[in-house]
Design a protein around this motif. Structure first.
Motif, PDB file in Angstrom:
ATOM      1  N   THR A 134       0.851  -1.198   0.000  1.00 56.17           N
ATOM      2  CA  THR A 134       0.000   0.000   0.000  1.00 56.17           C
ATOM      3  C   THR A 134       0.885   1.245   0.000  1.00 56.17           C
ATOM      4  O   THR A 134       1.997   1.222   0.510  1.00 56.17           O
ATOM      5  CB  THR A 134      -0.913  -0.031   1.243  1.00 56.17           C
ATOM      6  N   SER A 135       0.395   2.324  -0.572  1.00 52.69           N
ATOM      7  CA  SER A 135       1.151   3.581  -0.589  1.00 52.69           C
ATOM      8  C   SER A 135       0.377   4.673   0.158  1.00 52.69           C
ATOM      9  O   SER A 135      -0.747   5.007  -0.230  1.00 52.69           O
ATOM     10  CB  SER A 135       1.399   4.016  -2.035  1.00 52.69           C
ATOM     11  N   PRO A 136       0.975   5.220   1.254  1.00 54.04           N
ATOM     12  CA  PRO A 136       2.238   4.810   1.866  1.00 54.04           C
ATOM     13  C   PRO A 136       2.083   3.451   2.562  1.00 54.04           C
ATOM     14  O   PRO A 136       0.967   3.084   2.951  1.00 54.04           O
ATOM     15  CB  PRO A 136       2.511   5.923   2.884  1.00 54.04           C
ATOM     16  N   PRO A 137       3.196   2.703   2.719  1.00 49.97           N
ATOM     17  CA  PRO A 137       3.097   1.366   3.313  1.00 49.97           C
ATOM     18  C   PRO A 137       2.603   1.403   4.755  1.00 49.97           C
ATOM     19  O   PRO A 137       2.863   2.361   5.487  1.00 49.97           O
ATOM     20  CB  PRO A 137       4.527   0.824   3.231  1.00 49.97           C
ATOM     21  N   ILE A 138       1.878   0.339   5.124  1.00 50.63           N
ATOM     22  CA  ILE A 138       1.329   0.229   6.481  1.00 50.63           C
ATOM     23  C   ILE A 138       2.053  -0.902   7.194  1.00 50.63           C
ATOM     24  O   ILE A 138       2.159  -2.012   6.668  1.00 50.63           O
ATOM     25  CB  ILE A 138      -0.184  -0.074   6.443  1.00 50.63           C
ATOM     26  N   PHE A 139       2.546  -0.610   8.394  1.00 49.54           N
ATOM     27  CA  PHE A 139       3.268  -1.620   9.184  1.00 49.54           C
ATOM     28  C   PHE A 139       2.487  -1.895  10.466  1.00 49.54           C
ATOM     29  O   PHE A 139       2.522  -1.100  11.398  1.00 49.54           O
ATOM     30  CB  PHE A 139       4.680  -1.132   9.523  1.00 49.54           C
ATOM     31  N   TYR A 140       1.766  -2.994  10.479  1.00 48.95           N
ATOM     32  CA  TYR A 140       1.003  -3.346  11.682  1.00 48.95           C
ATOM     33  C   TYR A 140       1.823  -4.209  12.630  1.00 48.95           C
ATOM     34  O   TYR A 140       1.638  -4.156  13.842  1.00 48.95           O
ATOM     35  CB  TYR A 140      -0.281  -4.085  11.302  1.00 48.95           C
ATOM     36  N   MET A 141       2.718  -5.024  12.089  1.00 48.83           N
ATOM     37  CA  MET A 141       3.537  -5.899  12.931  1.00 48.83           C
ATOM     38  C   MET A 141       4.818  -5.172  13.344  1.00 48.83           C
ATOM     39  O   MET A 141       5.210  -4.184  12.726  1.00 48.83           O
ATOM     40  CB  MET A 141       3.870  -7.195  12.204  1.00 48.83           C
ATOM     41  N   ASN A 142       5.445  -5.668  14.405  1.00 49.39           N
ATOM     42  CA  ASN A 142       6.720  -5.092  14.846  1.00 49.39           C
ATOM     43  C   ASN A 142       7.754  -6.217  15.026  1.00 49.39           C
ATOM     44  O   ASN A 142       7.508  -7.370  14.654  1.00 49.39           O
ATOM     45  CB  ASN A 142       6.534  -4.277  16.126  1.00 49.39           C
ATOM     46  N   ASP A 143       8.914  -5.886  15.589  1.00 49.17           N
ATOM     47  CA  ASP A 143       9.991  -6.876  15.720  1.00 49.17           C
ATOM     48  C   ASP A 143       9.563  -8.091  16.538  1.00 49.17           C
ATOM     49  O   ASP A 143       9.941  -9.230  16.233  1.00 49.17           O
ATOM     50  CB  ASP A 143      11.228  -6.236  16.364  1.00 49.17           C
ATOM     51  N   THR A 144       8.788  -7.856  17.587  1.00 48.22           N
ATOM     52  CA  THR A 144       8.337  -8.984  18.420  1.00 48.22           C
ATOM     53  C   THR A 144       7.399  -9.888  17.631  1.00 48.22           C
ATOM     54  O   THR A 144       7.481 -11.122  17.712  1.00 48.22           O
ATOM     55  CB  THR A 144       7.651  -8.477  19.702  1.00 48.22           C
ATOM     56  N   SER A 145       6.516  -9.287  16.826  1.00 50.84           N
ATOM     57  CA  SER A 145       5.634 -10.077  15.954  1.00 50.84           C
ATOM     58  C   SER A 145       6.464 -10.971  15.041  1.00 50.84           C
ATOM     59  O   SER A 145       6.171 -12.166  14.878  1.00 50.84           O
ATOM     60  CB  SER A 145       4.777  -9.153  15.072  1.00 50.84           C
ATOM     61  N   HIS A 146       7.527 -10.392  14.458  1.00 51.92           N
ATOM     62  CA  HIS A 146       8.370 -11.159  13.538  1.00 51.92           C
ATOM     63  C   HIS A 146       9.102 -12.296  14.266  1.00 51.92           C
ATOM     64  O   HIS A 146       9.288 -13.383  13.712  1.00 51.92           O
ATOM     65  CB  HIS A 146       9.376 -10.228  12.855  1.00 51.92           C
ATOM     66  N   ARG A 147       9.507 -12.049  15.501  1.00 48.24           N
ATOM     67  CA  ARG A 147      10.194 -13.099  16.257  1.00 48.24           C
ATOM     68  C   ARG A 147       9.253 -14.256  16.574  1.00 48.24           C
ATOM     69  O   ARG A 147       9.656 -15.415  16.608  1.00 48.24           O
ATOM     70  CB  ARG A 147      10.809 -12.523  17.542  1.00 48.24           C
ATOM     71  N   ILE A 148       7.976 -13.925  16.822  1.00 49.85           N
ATOM     72  CA  ILE A 148       6.993 -14.986  17.100  1.00 49.85           C
ATOM     73  C   ILE A 148       6.766 -15.822  15.842  1.00 49.85           C
ATOM     74  O   ILE A 148       6.687 -17.059  15.910  1.00 49.85           O
ATOM     75  CB  ILE A 148       5.669 -14.379  17.628  1.00 49.85           C
ATOM     76  N   ILE A 149       6.688 -15.175  14.689  1.00 48.12           N
ATOM     77  CA  ILE A 149       6.566 -15.923  13.426  1.00 48.12           C
ATOM     78  C   ILE A 149       7.752 -16.860  13.247  1.00 48.12           C
ATOM     79  O   ILE A 149       7.594 -18.044  12.913  1.00 48.12           O
ATOM     80  CB  ILE A 149       6.461 -14.958  12.222  1.00 48.12           C
ATOM     81  N   SER A 150       8.945 -16.347  13.501  1.00 51.08           N
ATOM     82  CA  SER A 150      10.163 -17.149  13.362  1.00 51.08           C
ATOM     83  C   SER A 150      10.130 -18.354  14.306  1.00 51.08           C
ATOM     84  O   SER A 150      10.491 -19.467  13.926  1.00 51.08           O
ATOM     85  CB  SER A 150      11.390 -16.277  13.650  1.00 51.08           C
ATOM     86  N   LEU A 151       9.675 -18.124  15.524  1.00 53.65           N
ATOM     87  CA  LEU A 151       9.579 -19.205  16.516  1.00 53.65           C
ATOM     88  C   LEU A 151       8.651 -20.310  16.012  1.00 53.65           C
ATOM     89  O   LEU A 151       8.988 -21.504  16.063  1.00 53.65           O
ATOM     90  CB  LEU A 151       9.065 -18.634  17.842  1.00 53.65           C
TER      91      LEU A 151
END
Length: 412
Positions: free
Chosen positions: A275-292
């Motif tokens: 989307t323009s401008p881009p929307i960031f709903y997740m953060n670093d902790t969200s990404h770490r949970i996905i990785s886990l």
């Protein structure tokens, strides 16, 4: 209608829901008609719900509403649309014991008091508006003796908040996008009830309970206007996924369910970034949970955990059974421990028996360490909520649970 200053009240409890095939984008902003079908799981209202008391009295001089103890305006089009549609469908109401009779035509001039309370953070990406508008419509329908089934009521709740239509049912629910211009065929239907797949355990990691920077409403509008990926998703990807997800739910096929749920969540957030401008709903902790979770599922012989994120950083993790959920809770508490001064009762909410089974003392079992891999950084999680698939809305008969005073119709 009797002339004395009577008050008639109804209190209802409605669950929230989490989409596993996402709704993102409207073809009609006013009627809230989506550009694709969606599917959700209803959460146990004992853990995540909205409680709403609605009341009517000839002594009320205007419609009023209190949300979480604070009076709010009902002038917005979404509230007005729901109130108008319910009033049109109102029937006769009689309480012979109290000598009260309200005729259908009386509802036009009678005013309402509404009090609503969420037992989870509002506007933090946990579908509070979905439960809120569903509860508003359901409780008003009961108060006004509206003779409509849950699917018909879902078309009214949809006009308050799109996802609200899916909270009129328990279990797994599909919102049909519909094709008619007036939205009459854009309704929710129950795919299966909450007992169909009751092995599932749902753990929510509340990463942030703050209001999001970009609301879902404005985010969707910007995606529809600027994201080519969204058009491809709605036209080519979702119609196939809907059929596959219906089949996976019907057959309790957790491997397919996990693949579809995770893929759809990731594509939804890819649309947000497109989307323009881009929307960031997740953060670093969200990404770490996905990785886990991704590491966990690779280490297991077959997928054991699905993840999905709505418009916010909070992770919804769906475990295939209680044994996996207990191990997952152990892993989550290892990776995201509470701060030293935090009481565990305020760190893990909902079905706390899972945390008791997980055990909080001693070394983390090597098998779980192998599944989650090395965790160098400990992320920030505000708290966890343990839940399961749950039932739809109900009227509460216990008057002590009412949010309004039975004599005055004002907040307790």
């Amino acid at each position: 209608m009797a002339e004395e200053k009577w008050v008639v009240m109804v209190t209802a409890q409605t669950p929230t829901n989490i989409a596993v095939i996402k709704y993102w984008g409207k073809r009609d902003e006013v009627r809230i008609l989506p550009i694709n079908d969606s599917i959700s799981v209803t959460l146990d209202p004992d853990h995540l719900c909205t409680l709403t008391t609605v009341s009517v009295s000839p002594s009320f001089d205007r419609d009023r509403m209190w949300l979480n103890g604070k009076e709010i305006s009902l002038s917005g089009s979404r509230y007005q649309n729901c109130l108008r549609e319910i009033r049109i469908r109102a029937g006769d109401v009689e309480d012979k014991e109290k000598g009260i009779k309200i005729e259908k035509k009386d509802w036009e001039k009678l005013h309402l008091h509404i009090a609503s309370h969420n037992n989870f953070p509002t506007a933090a990406g946990l579908a509070s508006s979905a439960a809120g508008f569903a509860c508003l419509v359901f409780s008003l329908a009961k108060l006004m003796n509206v003779n409509e089934d849950p699917s018909q009521l879902s078309a009214i709740a949809r006009q308050g908040s799109g996802s609200a239509c899916r909270s009129l049912f328990g279990g797994f629910v599909k919102w049909n996008m519909g094709n008619k211009e007036d939205g009459s065929d854009s309704v929710a239907v129950q795919l299966v009830d909450d007992k169909h797949w009751d092995d599932l355990v749902i753990i929510i990691a509340v990463v942030s309970s703050r209001e999001k920077e970009t609301s879902s409403t404005s985010g969707m509008r910007e995606s529809v206007e600027t994201s080519l990926l969204l058009q491809h998703r709605a036209q080519e990807v979702v119609p196939v996924r809907i059929l596959q997800m219906e089949e996976a739910i019907k057959n309790r096929d957790f491997t397919s369910f996990t693949k579809l749920t995770c893929s759809d969540s990731n594509q939804f957030h890819a649309v947000c970034m497109d989307t323009s401008p881009p929307i960031f709903y997740m953060n670093d902790t969200s990404h770490r949970i996905i990785s886990l979770v991704e590491k966990w599922n690779r280490a297991a012989s077959t997928p054991e955990i699905a993840y999905t994120f709505d418009a916010g950083p909070n992770a919804v993790l769906i475990a295939r059974n209680r044994k996996v959920a207990v191990e997952l809770m152990q892993g989550l508490l290892y990776c995201f421990p509470p701060k030293p001064d935090t009481d565990m009762k305020s760190y893990v909410l909902g079905d706390t028996s899972i945390v008791k089974e997980a055990g909080l003392e001693g070394e983390l079992p090597q098998g779980i360490k192998d599944k989650i891999g090395s965790q160098d950084q400990k992320g920030e999680v505000s708290y966890f909520i343990c839940s399961r698939p749950g039932r739809g809305p109900v009227v509460l008969q216990d008057q002590t649970q009412a949010l309004l005073h039975p004599q005055t119709g004002l907040p307790k």
